[in-house]
Write a protein that holds these residues in place. Structure first.
Motif, PDB file in Angstrom:
ATOM      1  N   ALA A 242       0.935  -0.967   0.007  1.00  0.00           N
ATOM      2  CA  ALA A 242       0.068   0.058  -0.516  1.00  0.00           C
ATOM      3  C   ALA A 242       0.905   1.529  -0.231  1.00  0.00           C
ATOM      4  O   ALA A 242       1.725   1.245   0.294  1.00  0.00           O
ATOM      5  N   ALA A 243      -0.368   1.897  -0.477  1.00  0.00           N
ATOM      6  CA  ALA A 243       1.066   3.701  -0.199  1.00  0.00           C
ATOM      7  C   ALA A 243       0.147   5.018  -0.015  1.00  0.00           C
ATOM      8  O   ALA A 243      -1.135   4.589   1.034  1.00  0.00           O
ATOM      9  N   PRO A 244       1.263   6.344  -0.056  1.00  0.00           N
ATOM     10  CA  PRO A 244       0.698   7.181   0.525  1.00  0.00           C
ATOM     11  C   PRO A 244      -0.390   7.829  -0.826  1.00  0.00           C
ATOM     12  O   PRO A 244      -0.733   7.028  -1.427  1.00  0.00           O
ATOM     13  N   PRO A 245      -1.882   8.742  -0.532  1.00  0.00           N
ATOM     14  CA  PRO A 245      -2.155   9.327  -0.988  1.00  0.00           C
ATOM     15  C   PRO A 245      -2.314   9.291  -2.523  1.00  0.00           C
ATOM     16  O   PRO A 245      -0.933   9.233  -3.380  1.00  0.00           O
ATOM     17  N   ALA A 246      -2.998   8.764  -3.169  1.00  0.00           N
ATOM     18  CA  ALA A 246      -2.843   8.325  -4.885  1.00  0.00           C
ATOM     19  C   ALA A 246      -2.310   9.780  -5.541  1.00  0.00           C
ATOM     20  O   ALA A 246      -2.764  10.560  -5.390  1.00  0.00           O
ATOM     21  N   PHE A 247      -1.178   9.301  -6.838  1.00  0.00           N
ATOM     22  CA  PHE A 247      -1.149  10.326  -7.135  1.00  0.00           C
ATOM     23  C   PHE A 247      -2.502  10.534  -8.982  1.00  0.00           C
ATOM     24  O   PHE A 247      -2.237   9.420  -9.657  1.00  0.00           O
ATOM     25  N   PRO A 248      -3.212  10.986  -8.932  1.00  0.00           N
ATOM     26  CA  PRO A 248      -3.878  11.117  -9.749  1.00  0.00           C
ATOM     27  C   PRO A 248      -3.542  11.216 -11.489  1.00  0.00           C
ATOM     28  O   PRO A 248      -2.057  12.722 -10.991  1.00  0.00           O
ATOM     29  N   GLN A 249      -3.390  10.520 -12.457  1.00  0.00           N
ATOM     30  CA  GLN A 249      -3.139  10.932 -14.005  1.00  0.00           C
ATOM     31  C   GLN A 249      -4.092  11.685 -14.353  1.00  0.00           C
ATOM     32  O   GLN A 249      -5.830  11.793 -14.830  1.00  0.00           O
ATOM     33  N   THR A 250      -4.053  12.930 -14.817  1.00  0.00           N
ATOM     34  CA  THR A 250      -4.931  13.358 -15.496  1.00  0.00           C
ATOM     35  C   THR A 250      -4.950  13.749 -17.152  1.00  0.00           C
ATOM     36  O   THR A 250      -3.940  13.636 -17.379  1.00  0.00           O
ATOM     37  N   ALA A 251      -5.910  14.383 -17.811  1.00  0.00           N
ATOM     38  CA  ALA A 251      -5.859  14.399 -19.186  1.00  0.00           C
ATOM     39  C   ALA A 251      -6.969  15.243 -19.868  1.00  0.00           C
ATOM     40  O   ALA A 251      -7.980  14.947 -19.653  1.00  0.00           O
ATOM     41  N   SER A 252      -6.545  16.420 -20.733  1.00  0.00           N
ATOM     42  CA  SER A 252      -7.527  17.422 -20.619  1.00  0.00           C
ATOM     43  C   SER A 252      -8.258  16.888 -22.093  1.00  0.00           C
ATOM     44  O   SER A 252      -7.276  15.753 -22.882  1.00  0.00           O
ATOM     45  N   PHE A 253      -9.545  16.810 -22.630  1.00  0.00           N
ATOM     46  CA  PHE A 253      -9.820  16.552 -23.849  1.00  0.00           C
ATOM     47  C   PHE A 253     -11.238  17.280 -23.979  1.00  0.00           C
ATOM     48  O   PHE A 253     -11.745  17.832 -23.616  1.00  0.00           O
ATOM     49  N   THR A 254     -11.712  17.341 -24.829  1.00  0.00           N
ATOM     50  CA  THR A 254     -12.953  17.695 -25.536  1.00  0.00           C
ATOM     51  C   THR A 254     -14.047  17.388 -24.844  1.00  0.00           C
ATOM     52  O   THR A 254     -14.856  16.342 -24.733  1.00  0.00           O
ATOM     53  N   PRO A 255     -15.266  17.958 -24.286  1.00  0.00           N
ATOM     54  CA  PRO A 255     -16.335  18.199 -23.088  1.00  0.00           C
ATOM     55  C   PRO A 255     -16.532  17.137 -24.445  1.00  0.00           C
ATOM     56  O   PRO A 255     -17.602  17.294 -25.096  1.00  0.00           O
ATOM     57  N   LEU A 256     -17.547  16.026 -23.391  1.00  0.00           N
ATOM     58  CA  LEU A 256     -18.189  15.275 -24.326  1.00  0.00           C
ATOM     59  C   LEU A 256     -19.738  15.714 -24.170  1.00  0.00           C
ATOM     60  O   LEU A 256     -20.239  15.275 -24.436  1.00  0.00           O
ATOM     61  N   HIS A 257     -20.183  16.811 -23.193  1.00  0.00           N
ATOM     62  CA  HIS A 257     -21.919  17.410 -23.596  1.00  0.00           C
ATOM     63  C   HIS A 257     -21.380  18.617 -23.609  1.00  0.00           C
ATOM     64  O   HIS A 257     -20.184  19.834 -22.752  1.00  0.00           O
ATOM     65  N   PRO A 258     -22.102  19.641 -24.373  1.00  0.00           N
ATOM     66  CA  PRO A 258     -21.920  21.332 -24.645  1.00  0.00           C
ATOM     67  C   PRO A 258     -22.118  21.761 -22.961  1.00  0.00           C
ATOM     68  O   PRO A 258     -21.571  23.214 -23.159  1.00  0.00           O
ATOM     69  N   ILE A 259     -22.515  20.600 -22.157  1.00  0.00           N
ATOM     70  CA  ILE A 259     -22.915  21.410 -20.446  1.00  0.00           C
ATOM     71  C   ILE A 259     -21.780  21.858 -19.979  1.00  0.00           C
ATOM     72  O   ILE A 259     -22.107  23.208 -19.200  1.00  0.00           O
ATOM     73  N   LEU A 260     -20.602  20.776 -20.377  1.00  0.00           N
ATOM     74  CA  LEU A 260     -19.358  21.417 -19.653  1.00  0.00           C
ATOM     75  C   LEU A 260     -18.135  21.808 -19.930  1.00  0.00           C
ATOM     76  O   LEU A 260     -17.963  21.915 -21.208  1.00  0.00           O
ATOM     77  N   GLU A 261     -17.913  23.620 -19.665  1.00  0.00           N
ATOM     78  CA  GLU A 261     -17.023  24.087 -20.273  1.00  0.00           C
ATOM     79  C   GLU A 261     -15.262  23.511 -20.785  1.00  0.00           C
ATOM     80  O   GLU A 261     -14.893  23.451 -21.298  1.00  0.00           O
ATOM     81  N   THR A 262     -15.041  22.869 -19.336  1.00  0.00           N
ATOM     82  CA  THR A 262     -13.484  22.504 -19.165  1.00  0.00           C
ATOM     83  C   THR A 262     -13.494  20.803 -19.293  1.00  0.00           C
ATOM     84  O   THR A 262     -14.831  21.008 -18.167  1.00  0.00           O
ATOM     85  N   ALA A 263     -13.253  19.857 -19.408  1.00  0.00           N
ATOM     86  CA  ALA A 263     -13.015  18.069 -18.396  1.00  0.00           C
ATOM     87  C   ALA A 263     -12.227  17.576 -18.527  1.00  0.00           C
ATOM     88  O   ALA A 263     -10.578  18.172 -18.701  1.00  0.00           O
ATOM     89  N   GLU A 264     -11.610  16.534 -17.697  1.00  0.00           N
ATOM     90  CA  GLU A 264     -10.057  16.385 -17.767  1.00  0.00           C
ATOM     91  C   GLU A 264     -10.815  14.604 -16.615  1.00  0.00           C
ATOM     92  O   GLU A 264     -11.581  14.245 -16.433  1.00  0.00           O
ATOM     93  N   THR A 265      -9.787  13.918 -17.169  1.00  0.00           N
ATOM     94  CA  THR A 265      -9.622  12.199 -16.067  1.00  0.00           C
ATOM     95  C   THR A 265      -9.375  11.996 -15.346  1.00  0.00           C
ATOM     96  O   THR A 265      -7.494  12.401 -15.829  1.00  0.00           O
ATOM     97  N   ARG A 266      -9.519  11.282 -14.415  1.00  0.00           N
ATOM     98  CA  ARG A 266      -8.458  10.797 -13.228  1.00  0.00           C
ATOM     99  C   ARG A 266      -8.536   9.703 -13.261  1.00  0.00           C
ATOM    100  O   ARG A 266      -9.761   9.072 -12.864  1.00  0.00           O
TER     101      ARG A 266
END
Length: 408
Positions: free
Chosen positions: A18-42
């Motif tokens: 086990a380990a310390p708090p997770a290190f999120p892996q993020t990446a920007s991409f084109t929003p899947l729905h116009p209601i979201l201005e920006t979005a990222e994945t983790r």
């Protein structure tokens, strides 16, 4: 360096840790729905493995958590997103967090005719062998209203969200509700899983107040129309093996409250949770269930301690309830965390009770690894059928273990 409880999570598929708090892996991409201005994945990954002494030394257990979060912001600046999470686990000797305890066929004497609704223990049926289980535990949409977060979909209920308690050196093998059954006599733990991960609607407020003055207060509420999920930690089902039955519940309502205060270097946390739902089976003797839990945590410098308790009427008429309790203390020295842990339980529905003591130490290695081990002593009283009627058989186990993990 002071680690929180979550920082002591262990992980590793092939024998890592086990380990310390997770290190999120993020990446920007084109929003899947116009209601979201920006979005990222983790993407968050926790993996862990346990190796034990004794006859099961060549049979390692493991647990893998995967969680994908897609998050963005609306035109009004509100946070919104989707969470998908699941688990793969290899455990031994039990189904979900219960399993076989004793040998007392239903209908013989006063042997139980059901599985424990909360503990999920049973005293009849085939032996549960080592098995690999998978489950979808989170699949919900969320929206930040400004006053709190609104969730809709699969996930934990309000009574589970902000539970306080004592420190633990490990997540997989711990005295209070360990993810794997390290010694074969594990109890169900103090987590309030009344609604499991069944689809629900949840509201979790922001923390109001100031932690260093009056303290902060957070409240949550949830509603689950139907509790029928069967996954890794819980398996709510009406029909079990060997003719066993159990109540299942609808319209499960939950509340949770968490209070935190920090004064003079001391940190305190208090949590309360409650859940109640209607019996959906309609069988005689089954009724509305009420389950509540409470937790207390304290921290001062390298020292920490806490208490937890879970109490339920099992949704059964008469005095056939379930209770579980736990206490632990920890000391952190550099990269090491040492803990002494105790947990106990009693389930009157299936005539099973037990307790566990555990001493353990874990060490952070680098940024994402943790290694450690401990010694565990457990005992359990189980029902067995004899020519003179039901008797209680006492079982004991002493196990040394190593837990290794990795978090990404």
């Amino acid at each position: 360096m002071v680690r929180t409880t979550s920082a002591t999570l262990l992980a590793a598929l092939s024998g890592a840790l086990a380990a310390p708090p997770a290190f999120p892996q993020t990446a920007s991409f084109t929003p899947l729905h116009p209601i979201l201005e920006t979005a990222e994945t983790r993407l968050d990954i926790d993996a862990g493995s346990v190796v034990r002494s004794g006859e099961d030394a060549d049979n390692p257990l493991f647990d893998l958590d995967l969680s994908l979060t897609v998050e963005g912001f609306t035109e009004a600046g509100r946070r919104a997103g989707l969470v998908l999470g699941g688990r793969v686990e290899r455990d031994s000797g039990r189904r979900a967090r219960g399993g076989l305890a004793g040998d007392c066929p239903p209908g013989a004497g006063d042997c139980a005719t059901m599985e424990g609704p909360v503990s999920e223990l049973r005293s009849a049926g085939p032996v549960d062998g080592t098995q690999t289980r998978t489950a979808l535990e989170e699949a919900y949409l969320y929206y930040d209203t400004g006053w709190g977060e609104l969730r809709l979909g699969y996930g934990p209920g309000a009574a589970r969200l902000d539970a306080a308690g004592g420190p633990a050196a490990f997540r997989l093998s711990r005295a209070d509700g360990g993810r794997v059954d390290t010694d074969g006599l594990a109890g169900p733990g103090t987590a309030n899983l009344a609604s499991g991960w069944s689809p629900k609607i949840v509201f979790r407020s922001v923390a109001l107040g100031q932690e260093t003055s009056v303290g902060t207060l957070r409240a949550s509420a949830s509603f689950t129309p139907e509790v029928r999920d069967c996954g890794v930690d819980v398996c709510h089902r009406e029909y079990g093996p060997a003719g066993l039955v159990g109540p299942v519940f609808d319209n499960m309502a939950e509340i949770g409250v968490h209070y935190a205060l920090r004064r003079g270097g001391h940190g305190f946390e208090l949590s309360l949770g409650a859940a109640s739902g209607e019996d959906a089976s309609g069988r005689s003797g089954f009724e509305r269930i009420f389950t509540w839990d409470a937790g207390l945590a304290w921290q001062y410098g390298p020292w920490s301690a806490g208490l937890r308790g879970l109490f339920s009427d099992n949704g059964l008429a008469g005095e056939r309830g379930h209770q579980a309790w736990a206490a632990s203390a920890g000391y952190e020295s550099g990269l090491w965390l040492y803990t002494v842990e105790y947990a106990g339980f009693s389930d009157d529905a299936v005539h099973v009770d037990g307790s566990t003591w555990q001493i353990a130490g874990s060490r952070l290695i680098g940024e994402r690894w943790l290694a450690g081990g401990g010694l565990r002593l457990s005992e359990r009283s189980e029902p067995v059928l004899t020519p003179s009627g039901r008797m209680q058989r006492r079982g004991e186990a002493t196990v040394a273990f190593l837990e290794l993990g990795w978090q990404f």
